[in-house]
Enzyme design. Structure first.
Site, PDB file in Angstrom:
ATOM      1  N   GLU A  73       2.950  -1.417   4.569  1.00 16.63           N
ATOM      2  CA  GLU A  73       2.677  -2.373   5.642  1.00 16.63           C
ATOM      3  C   GLU A  73       1.527  -3.331   5.325  1.00 16.63           C
ATOM      4  OE1 GLU A  73      -0.196   0.960   6.827  1.00 16.63           O
ATOM      5  OE2 GLU A  73       1.661   0.672   5.706  1.00 16.63           O
TER       6      GLU A  73
ATOM      7  N   CYS B  44       2.077   2.896   2.427  1.00 14.11           N
ATOM      8  CA  CYS B  44       3.135   2.948   3.441  1.00 14.11           C
ATOM      9  C   CYS B  44       3.821   1.601   3.645  1.00 14.11           C
ATOM     10  CB  CYS B  44       2.571   3.458   4.765  1.00 14.11           C
ATOM     11  SG  CYS B  44       1.768   5.074   4.645  1.00 14.11           S
TER      12      CYS B  44
ATOM     13  N   ASN C 278       0.833  -1.203   0.000  1.00  6.04           N
ATOM     14  CA  ASN C 278       0.000   0.000   0.000  1.00  6.04           C
ATOM     15  C   ASN C 278       0.863   1.247   0.000  1.00  6.04           C
ATOM     16  OD1 ASN C 278       0.885  -0.538   2.702  1.00  6.04           O
ATOM     17  ND2 ASN C 278      -0.606   0.971   3.410  1.00  6.04           N
TER      18      ASN C 278
END
Length: 979
Positions: free
Chosen positions: A582, A580, A578
């Site tokens: 994670e 970021c 995604n």
């Protein structure tokens, strides 16, 4: 000093400064006179400071004149952020920003002289003022000032009432937090006829200026801000001791007001509002520091015509009510959720806080899409991006199916322009759809390493080249198969393809991918595939790392660990992460993956327990801190329920997201405050103890999260696609390391597999009840919610013990309260220490009087070797069913170090990495510290990676040329990670 500077005045004054934007500003002199603000005088003052340090001829140099213009612009922009609508500025306001600009720009010798000069002049003025007061018996407070009300009338300013407010705000914060200096500073900014709104600002700014002297003043600032917010929300001044009653009295009316304004869901009327009002806990407002409360005020509280309609505890209850809407006993659950949020034990993610309880409650954080290789599908994906971004969703797009530049287009008999032109459209869409103005739209594009456009993809964030083929506002990430890393280590060749020729590669991973890829390479030998490129794998790896170093992108993420360790291999493929890095969920044309996030504040889950005799962790004669497992279990159980509720309450802007979320029900429970725990446990980040704590704490969080999901399955039923999942086969995340090991060669995977909890019991529980959620754990950056609760973000080391943090709410002084407490205990906290921390970018290493053990414990991110972050992340990753946002920090890093760190990340089984943060060589050198002490293991510590096997040493042996390139500002307010 002014006499020394005067010869340069004429030369400096010739520098230009545009005054047009400053007509709304005034400058208040120390005498009390208010005059027009003249930006050009800032340039003159800084020019004099340069002359004082470097000689009278310095300002005739073109480089110095350019520096002065740039510095002036920096100061002016900072002052505009301080007072965006205009108003009265103090000389001290301007001088503070000049000092900060000089330090940030690397002119530390000038800044230091400027600071010392200001201090000397302040002492002179204080002495003169004392003598004058003694001579005349006069007091500045005796002067009668008047306040201008909104209707234009003038009334006397009640200084005594202001003093009482400041005294109340300082109450209970220790002997070092005194109201007198705050009041004195505020009085100097006030003038006859000051606007009523400016009085509150004067008190707040006066307290803010003292935060660097003592972290208690951050709480003073928060309390003074709370006074203003209370008056704005409730329409009257409410002293702190009366706020409990006000909360109870006003709660129901504010809910009705929000519903009437179409800001709140009318279903909230169905709650027992008097019961909920009775449990609001006004004293929890005292937990906020200034950054946390200001962030809530600016970006989270609901407002009507810019006037806020909720106080902090009402805000938390509104969020809790929104999450409890579908509960059988919604009132009891709302209270349970409120207790968790308002205590700061757990915090939901930003979209949930923004939108819970509203008519269109888009509460999910992350959306992952896979873009098809046809024009309708591509623009459909861009449209989906816009709709998802509109309601505060962060986006991850897989672009690996889109055919490469030069590939044949059957429909037109033409040639494709490749991926890049479409990514330019994605970039501009993210800018245009800015999540309702609350934060910038944010998207990350992923591309697999075998894609023929990969080399141009690597350059998307460069500031040079054809701007039509650059994306300056979006993020990018490499999606790297293990086979590529193996070719890099072997110094073998790598072949790039267009996905239109090898569509099968997109959905394959592990040994199946390896076989298909090698078969495709064989087809290039026979001429069956003509559109390809063969390059040395090591050259492409070098370019990946060079672009990462230069531009901060693309990030390094690994396809095979994400898929081989996914609990859901039976229903699809993980094609990207995604925004970021994670989240690792399956995507397809029919399913847009969705994840709902929230984070446990780990620092609130330590407990003091009696120690056995001789316990090495003993903090005193009979007790030591450790994880409170019972509390952690309770928190995880409630948090998982809240996250699961989001799935059924959530507003879905596109149907593919609704279908995917209902079928798989993934959530992402994370942590924050890891560094705060290490301070309390007396464990330096660069230590084996910290790595062990990362392991044990994550084991506990994951154990309780998976158990909670299984309990929810017993109550609510299993998620739809449970059968056939690894969960259903009794394989937990720790077990999936075996699946990854089966595809790696000897020496390519080295992960500690120790465990302490009864995982067999959990396997048995899951066998009985199943799981409510396909995925349960992911560690997000928590950049904003950690600000709200006042801890270090996520799993991050401390960025600076004294720093200025920039975000969309402005600039904030952030000081490490744990360190200040230590320094006070050692008698080392004074004005000189503050100045030294400023000078050395919040680092203790160069401050001789600080003991070595304290330097180790409070080492900042750039002083901690990146291998320690990788080792700790590896220990966490073995437990996590998704991934973690892992920033890496390199001080004046070389290519060799960069190469070694990312190869170590692969060997240690990490799924993804996030931002690479570096500082330039000039920043490293200016502190006169030996650069080898930065990003180095602290004295007496040995990294867990020191004893590498021969195979691992070989993996780390190949290196890139050394380089020192600065590329990423940690506090860039445009960076999504800083939001």
């Amino acid at each position: 000093m002014s006499a020394t500077l005067s010869p340069a005045a004429d030369a400096v004054a010739t520098l230009s400064c545009e005054p047009a934007a400053w007509l709304a500003y005034r400058l208040k002199r120390r005498s009390g006179d208010v005059v027009a603000f003249e930006p050009a005088k800032i340039t003159v003052a800084m020019g004099k400071a340069f002359v004082a340090v470097k000689g009278a001829g310095v300002v005739t140099a073109a480089s110095t004149r350019d520096d002065l213009e740039a510095l002036t612009d920096t100061v002016l922009r900072a002052l505009q952020r301080l007072k965006p609508t205009g108003g009265s500025l103090l000389i001290e306001d301007v001088q503070d920003q000049v000092e900060l600009a000089l330090m940030r720009s690397g002119h530390h010798d000038v800044a230091r002289a400027y600071v010392l000069y200001r201090e000397a002049r302040a002492q002179e003025r204080a002495t003169l003022a004392t003598l004058e007061a003694a001579r005349t018996g006069a007091s500045a407070a005796a002067t009668t000032l008047r306040v201008r009300r909104p209707d234009g009338s003038l009334v006397p300013l009640d200084l005594a009432a202001l003093a009482q407010r400041v005294a109340a705000a300082c109450g209970g914060l220790g002997a070092d937090v005194q109201p007198a200096p705050v009041m004195q500073e505020a009085e100097r900014t006030l003038y006859d006829g000051v606007a009523e709104a400016e009085v509150d600002k004067a008190l707040l700014l006066a307290a803010r200026t003292r935060i660097e002297l003592d972290p208690g003043y951050s709480q003073v600032s928060a309390r003074l801000l709370l006074d203003s917010v209370a008056r704005e929300v409730w329409g009257e001044t409410v002293p702190a001791h009366d706020r409990q009653s006000a909360y109870t009295t006003h709660f129901a009316a504010l809910i009705e007001r929000g519903i009437a304004a179409d800001l709140l869901n009318a279903e909230l009327r169905g709650f027992d509002l008097p019961r909920l009002a009775a449990v609001l806990r006004a004293e929890r407002d005292e937990q906020f520091d200034y950054l946390g409360l200001q962030t809530l005020y600016d970006r989270y509280f609901l407002h009507i015509a810019k006037r806020r309609i909720e106080m902090p505890q009402q805000f938390f209850m509104r969020v809790a009510m929104g999450l409890a809407l579908r509960e059988d006993d919604r009132n009891a659950r709302a209270i349970e959720f409120y207790e968790l949020l308002s205590s700061f034990d757990f915090m939901s993610s930003t979209p949930t806080l923004f939108n819970s309880g509203t008519p269109r409650s888009q509460l999910s954080s992350c959306y992952l899409t896979s873009v098809p290789d046809d024009l309708g599908g591509i623009y459909g994906a861009i449209r989906d991006n816009a709709l998802l971004s509109k309601f505060a969703g962060g986006l991850g797009n897989d672009w690996s199916r889109v055919r490469a530049l030069g590939a044949h287009i059957h429909g037109t008999n033409g040639e494709s322009q490749g991926v890049v032109p479409f990514l330019k459209v994605v970039n501009d869409t993210a800018v245009a759809v800015n999540q309702g103005g609350k934060r910038k739209g944010a998207v990350c594009a992923y591309l697999e390493t075998w894609h023929l456009d990969i080399e141009e993809f690597l350059e998307l964030r460069k500031n040079t080249g054809d701007d039509r083929r650059r994306t300056h506002d979006m993020n990018t990430a490499n999606w790297i198969p293990d086979l590529f890393m193996r070719r890099v280590l072997a110094k073998a060749e790598w072949t790039l393809f267009s996905p239109s020729d090898v569509p099968e590669l997109h959905d394959l991973y592990g040994n199946a991918f390896n076989a298909a890829y090698e078969a495709a390479e064989a087809r290039t030998q026979t001429g069956e595939i003509a559109h390809f490129k063969r390059i040395p794998a090591q050259d492409l790896w070098r370019k990946m790392l060079s672009m990462l170093f230069e531009t901060g992108h693309p990030w390094i993420t690994f396809k095979d660990p994400c898929n081989l360790r996914s609990p859901q291999p039976h229903v699809g493929v993980v094609h990207s992460s995604n925004l970021c890095t994670e989240i690792t969920l399956n995507t397809s044309d029919d399913e847009i993956a969705v994840c709902n996030l929230g984070s446990i504040n780990l620092a609130r889950h330590l407990v003091l327990v009696e120690s056995a005799q001789g316990d090495s962790q003993a903090a005193d004669a009979g007790a030591f801190l450790t994880l409170d497992l019972a509390k952690l279990q309770r928190t995880a159980r409630t948090a998982m329920r809240m996250l699961d509720n989001v799935i059924d309450i959530n507003y879905y802007a596109v149907p593919q997201a609704a279908a995917s979320n209902a079928r798989h029900r993934p959530v992402g429970l994370g942590i924050m405050g890891f560094q705060d725990c290490l301070y309390q446990l007396r464990l330096p980040y660069a230590s084996a103890g910290a790595v062990e704590f990362a392991d044990r704490s994550m084991e506990a969080v994951c154990y309780f999260a998976y158990a909670a999901s299984s309990e929810l399955a017993a109550e609510r039923g299993r998620y739809e696609s449970y059968e056939g999942s690894l969960w259903s086969m009794g394989q937990l995340p720790l077990d999936t390391l075996g699946r990854l090991a089966d595809t790696r060669l000897p020496g390519e995977l080295d992960v500690d597999r120790s465990q302490t909890l009864d995982w067999d019991a959990l396997r048995a529980q899951i066998a009985r009840h199943g799981m409510r959620n396909s995925n349960c754990v992911a560690i997000a950056p928590t950049a904003t919610i950690s600000n709200i609760v006042g801890v270090d973000a996520s799993i991050e080391p401390c960025f600076g013990n004294l720093s200025v943090k920039s975000n969309l709410s402005g600039e904030f002084t952030v000081i490490n309260q744990h360190l200040v407490r230590e320094l006070k205990g050692l008698g080392l906290w004074d004005a000189v220490m503050v100045m030294d921390l400023k000078h050395y970018d919040g680092q203790l290493g160069a401050i001789a009087r600080v003991p070595d053990w304290l330097k180790q414990l409070y080492a900042t991110a750039f002083e901690v070797g990146p291998e320690w972050l990788v080792e700790a992340a590896s220990r966490r990753q073995k437990w996590i069913d998704q991934a973690q946002s892992l920033n890496l920090y390199l001080q004046g890093a070389s290519g060799k170090q960069l190469d070694a760190v990312y190869k170590l990340a692969w060997v240690r089984g990490l799924k993804t990495t996030y931002y690479l943060r570096t500082t330039s060589a000039t920043q490293a050198e200016k502190s006169t510290v030996n650069r080898s002490s930065l990003n180095a293991v602290q004295s007496g510590a040995t990294p867990a990676s020191a004893g590498l096997s021969a195979a691992e040493q070989a993996i780390l042996a190949s290196a890139l040329p050394a380089s020192d390139v600065k590329f990423c500002a940690i506090d860039n307010p445009d960076c999504e990670a800083c939001q």
